[in-house]
Design a protein around this motif. Structure first.
Motif, PDB file in Angstrom:
ATOM      1  N   LYS A   1       0.979  -1.147   0.198  1.00 12.74           N
ATOM      2  CA  LYS A   1       0.119  -0.174  -0.075  1.00 12.74           C
ATOM      3  C   LYS A   1       1.055   1.291   0.165  1.00 12.74           C
ATOM      4  O   LYS A   1       1.924   1.561   0.718  1.00 12.74           O
ATOM      5  N   VAL A   2       0.471   2.173  -0.818  1.00 10.18           N
ATOM      6  CA  VAL A   2       1.248   3.425  -1.165  1.00 10.18           C
ATOM      7  C   VAL A   2       0.576   4.543  -0.302  1.00 10.18           C
ATOM      8  O   VAL A   2      -0.645   4.684  -0.925  1.00 10.18           O
ATOM      9  N   ILE A   3       1.107   5.301   0.212  1.00  6.80           N
ATOM     10  CA  ILE A   3       0.360   6.432   1.149  1.00  6.80           C
ATOM     11  C   ILE A   3       1.307   7.904   0.707  1.00  6.80           C
ATOM     12  O   ILE A   3       2.269   7.975   1.260  1.00  6.80           O
ATOM     13  N   PRO A   4       0.587   8.614  -0.001  1.00  7.74           N
ATOM     14  CA  PRO A   4       1.451   9.868  -0.408  1.00  7.74           C
ATOM     15  C   PRO A   4       0.943  10.908   0.822  1.00  7.74           C
ATOM     16  O   PRO A   4      -0.332  11.010   1.156  1.00  7.74           O
ATOM     17  N   LEU A   5       1.986  11.574   1.233  1.00  5.43           N
ATOM     18  CA  LEU A   5       1.540  12.629   2.209  1.00  5.43           C
ATOM     19  C   LEU A   5       1.780  14.086   1.563  1.00  5.43           C
ATOM     20  O   LEU A   5       2.435  14.313   0.621  1.00  5.43           O
ATOM     21  N   VAL A   6       0.875  15.042   2.146  1.00  6.68           N
ATOM     22  CA  VAL A   6       0.756  16.388   1.563  1.00  6.68           C
ATOM     23  C   VAL A   6       2.151  17.122   1.951  1.00  6.68           C
ATOM     24  O   VAL A   6       2.821  17.054   2.913  1.00  6.68           O
ATOM     25  N   GLY A   7       2.643  17.858   0.913  1.00  3.16           N
ATOM     26  CA  GLY A   7       3.522  18.517   1.073  1.00  3.16           C
ATOM     27  C   GLY A   7       3.952  19.432  -0.201  1.00  3.16           C
ATOM     28  O   GLY A   7       3.308  19.464  -1.124  1.00  3.16           O
ATOM     29  N   PRO A   8       4.750  20.260  -0.208  1.00  4.40           N
ATOM     30  CA  PRO A   8       5.522  21.224  -1.194  1.00  4.40           C
ATOM     31  C   PRO A   8       5.876  20.526  -2.449  1.00  4.40           C
ATOM     32  O   PRO A   8       6.772  19.796  -2.510  1.00  4.40           O
ATOM     33  N   SER A   9       5.303  20.958  -3.604  1.00  3.51           N
ATOM     34  CA  SER A   9       5.591  20.366  -4.909  1.00  3.51           C
ATOM     35  C   SER A   9       5.975  21.609  -5.844  1.00  3.51           C
ATOM     36  O   SER A   9       5.032  22.593  -5.905  1.00  3.51           O
ATOM     37  N   SER A  10       7.209  21.899  -6.080  1.00  2.00           N
ATOM     38  CA  SER A  10       7.681  23.306  -6.825  1.00  2.00           C
ATOM     39  C   SER A  10       6.797  23.280  -7.999  1.00  2.00           C
ATOM     40  O   SER A  10       6.313  24.279  -8.933  1.00  2.00           O
ATOM     41  N   LEU A  11       6.370  22.182  -8.815  1.00  2.00           N
ATOM     42  CA  LEU A  11       5.860  21.961 -10.045  1.00  2.00           C
ATOM     43  C   LEU A  11       4.326  22.541  -9.830  1.00  2.00           C
ATOM     44  O   LEU A  11       3.869  23.456 -10.884  1.00  2.00           O
ATOM     45  N   LEU A  12       3.741  22.036  -8.925  1.00  2.00           N
ATOM     46  CA  LEU A  12       2.318  22.229  -8.796  1.00  2.00           C
ATOM     47  C   LEU A  12       2.237  23.866  -8.058  1.00  2.00           C
ATOM     48  O   LEU A  12       1.199  24.535  -8.561  1.00  2.00           O
ATOM     49  N   LEU A  13       2.979  24.312  -7.271  1.00  2.00           N
ATOM     50  CA  LEU A  13       3.048  25.554  -6.852  1.00  2.00           C
ATOM     51  C   LEU A  13       3.378  26.605  -7.876  1.00  2.00           C
ATOM     52  O   LEU A  13       2.810  27.820  -7.885  1.00  2.00           O
ATOM     53  N   ALA A  14       4.132  26.462  -8.568  1.00  2.00           N
ATOM     54  CA  ALA A  14       4.456  27.109  -9.798  1.00  2.00           C
ATOM     55  C   ALA A  14       3.409  27.499 -10.819  1.00  2.00           C
ATOM     56  O   ALA A  14       2.923  28.536 -11.263  1.00  2.00           O
ATOM     57  N   MET A  15       2.656  26.079 -11.169  1.00  2.00           N
ATOM     58  CA  MET A  15       1.473  26.255 -11.975  1.00  2.00           C
ATOM     59  C   MET A  15       0.341  26.984 -11.247  1.00  2.00           C
ATOM     60  O   MET A  15      -0.309  27.828 -12.017  1.00  2.00           O
ATOM     61  N   MET A  16       0.223  26.768  -9.986  1.00  2.00           N
ATOM     62  CA  MET A  16      -1.061  27.522  -9.449  1.00  2.00           C
ATOM     63  C   MET A  16      -0.894  29.073  -9.330  1.00  2.00           C
ATOM     64  O   MET A  16      -1.697  29.842  -9.571  1.00  2.00           O
ATOM     65  N   ALA A  17       0.601  29.333  -9.479  1.00  2.00           N
ATOM     66  CA  ALA A  17       1.014  30.969  -9.290  1.00  2.00           C
ATOM     67  C   ALA A  17       1.116  31.478 -10.419  1.00  2.00           C
ATOM     68  O   ALA A  17       1.161  32.727 -10.750  1.00  2.00           O
ATOM     69  N   SER A  18       1.211  30.715 -11.662  1.00  2.00           N
ATOM     70  CA  SER A  18       1.382  31.366 -12.929  1.00  2.00           C
ATOM     71  C   SER A  18       0.364  32.030 -13.590  1.00  2.00           C
ATOM     72  O   SER A  18       0.622  32.836 -14.524  1.00  2.00           O
ATOM     73  N   GLY A  19      -0.925  31.767 -13.442  1.00  2.00           N
ATOM     74  CA  GLY A  19      -1.884  32.235 -13.901  1.00  2.00           C
ATOM     75  C   GLY A  19      -2.315  31.635 -15.406  1.00  2.00           C
ATOM     76  O   GLY A  19      -2.891  32.157 -16.579  1.00  2.00           O
ATOM     77  N   MET A  20      -1.407  30.415 -15.802  1.00  2.00           N
ATOM     78  CA  MET A  20      -1.805  29.892 -17.112  1.00  2.00           C
ATOM     79  C   MET A  20      -2.716  28.746 -16.903  1.00  2.00           C
ATOM     80  O   MET A  20      -3.333  28.441 -15.677  1.00  2.00           O
ATOM     81  N   ASN A  21      -2.991  28.087 -17.921  1.00  2.00           N
ATOM     82  CA  ASN A  21      -3.865  27.042 -17.940  1.00  2.00           C
ATOM     83  C   ASN A  21      -3.702  25.561 -17.070  1.00  2.00           C
ATOM     84  O   ASN A  21      -2.911  24.683 -17.244  1.00  2.00           O
ATOM     85  N   GLY A  22      -4.405  25.652 -15.767  1.00  2.00           N
ATOM     86  CA  GLY A  22      -4.154  24.727 -14.677  1.00  2.00           C
ATOM     87  C   GLY A  22      -4.944  23.255 -15.298  1.00  2.00           C
ATOM     88  O   GLY A  22      -4.826  22.493 -14.565  1.00  2.00           O
ATOM     89  N   GLN A  23      -5.703  23.608 -16.257  1.00  2.00           N
ATOM     90  CA  GLN A  23      -6.675  22.329 -16.768  1.00  2.00           C
ATOM     91  C   GLN A  23      -5.728  21.522 -17.518  1.00  2.00           C
ATOM     92  O   GLN A  23      -6.326  20.504 -17.660  1.00  2.00           O
ATOM     93  N   ASN A  24      -4.925  22.109 -18.285  1.00  2.00           N
ATOM     94  CA  ASN A  24      -3.932  21.184 -19.222  1.00  2.00           C
ATOM     95  C   ASN A  24      -2.579  21.890 -19.483  1.00  2.00           C
ATOM     96  O   ASN A  24      -2.353  22.688 -19.823  1.00  2.00           O
ATOM     97  N   PHE A  25      -1.767  21.041 -18.613  1.00  2.00           N
ATOM     98  CA  PHE A  25      -0.140  21.222 -18.829  1.00  2.00           C
ATOM     99  C   PHE A  25       0.651  20.208 -18.727  1.00  2.00           C
ATOM    100  O   PHE A  25       0.110  19.001 -18.388  1.00  2.00           O
ATOM    101  N   ALA A  26       1.611  20.377 -19.235  1.00  2.00           N
ATOM    102  CA  ALA A  26       2.724  19.332 -19.144  1.00  2.00           C
ATOM    103  C   ALA A  26       4.214  19.594 -18.572  1.00  2.00           C
ATOM    104  O   ALA A  26       4.626  20.665 -18.855  1.00  2.00           O
ATOM    105  N   PHE A  27       4.843  18.777 -17.885  1.00  2.00           N
ATOM    106  CA  PHE A  27       6.178  18.884 -17.519  1.00  2.00           C
ATOM    107  C   PHE A  27       7.032  18.108 -18.337  1.00  2.00           C
ATOM    108  O   PHE A  27       7.077  16.859 -18.769  1.00  2.00           O
TER     109      PHE A  27
END
Length: 238
Positions: free
Chosen positions: A118-144
């Motif tokens: 069983k894999v249990i992910p815990l909440v914490g900072p993700s630079s990719l998601l935080l950058a996406m959140m703050a960018s003002g760009m399309n958070g519905q469709n993005f690629a890393f």
């Protein structure tokens, strides 16, 4: 006595830099670290430093760490999960941010699923998601896209390809660079892309020196910023 079911694998996020861990993540992360003694980590020194910062009362001598990085032989991967296979809960920890995301730990998570752990992910900072959140760009469709080519001509072509892909799919395109080459990357981005393409630069996310700005290429050319040796995410959207 050995348990009949496998232990659980906790995916433990770490800080993105030198900041109080409990400023950027919930107490569930500390609780997990207090309970776990076995870990797969990207860097032993960094892992011990993080454990000491978030749970100073944890006895360091109790930690049993397996190191996973680009030099680790694939034949060692399954052995690292031995505690879980023997019924003991364990943790997976990245150098910075969330395990398994732009991180070698993904291979351990893959094996865990294959072995019924069983894999249990815990909440914490993700630079990719935080950058996406703050960018003002399309958070519905993005690629890393990870790291772009180093060679100048190949990098330029890749940037143009990502710009076209963004326009065709209305898709935000994220990528990173080795921190000491960030200033060169921004220069290359501004030279390769069209004047009205939007570019977000998100550096030192969650740190006191945090810098996040989205401008069009034409506006960036009038803006001075020093990104040298500052962990950064780049996002473009046409």
């Amino acid at each position: 006595m050995e348990r009949s079911i496998p232990g659980k694998l906790y995916l433990i996020p770490t800080t993105l830099g030198d900041v109080d861990p409990l400023d950027v993540m919930p107490h569930t992360v500390k609780r997990a670290i207090m309970l776990l003694d076995h870990y797969v980590v990207e860097n032993e020194k960094a892992a011990r430093k993080f454990v000491k910062a978030i749970a100073p009362e944890k006895v360091q001598a109790s930690l049993k760490l397996s190191q996973l990085n680009k030099h680790t032989d694939p034949s060692e991967h399954l052995k690292m999960l031995a505690p879980c296979l023997n019924g003991i809960d364990m943790g997976l920890m990245s150098d910075a941010g969330c395990p398994g995301v732009a991180d070698p730990g993904a291979v351990i998570v893959k094996i865990a699923h294959e072995k019924g752990i069983k894999v249990i992910p815990l909440v914490g900072p993700s630079s990719l998601l935080l950058a996406m959140m703050a960018s003002g760009m399309n958070g519905q469709n993005f690629a890393f896209n990870g790291y772009l080519p180093i060679e100048k001509a190949e990098k330029k072509q890749m940037l143009k390809n990502l710009e076209k892909l963004s326009a065709d799919k209305n898709q935000s395109q994220l990528f990173i660079e080795t921190p000491y080459r960030n200033n060169k990357m921004l220069d290359d981005v501004l030279q390769a892309l069209q004047p009205n393409t939007r570019v977000c630069v998100a550096a030192d996310i969650t740190l006191p020196t945090e810098f996040i700005k989205t401008l069009r290429v034409s506006e960036w050319k009038k803006t001075a910023v020093d990104l040298h040796n500052r962990p950064a995410i780049f996002i473009i959207h046409k």
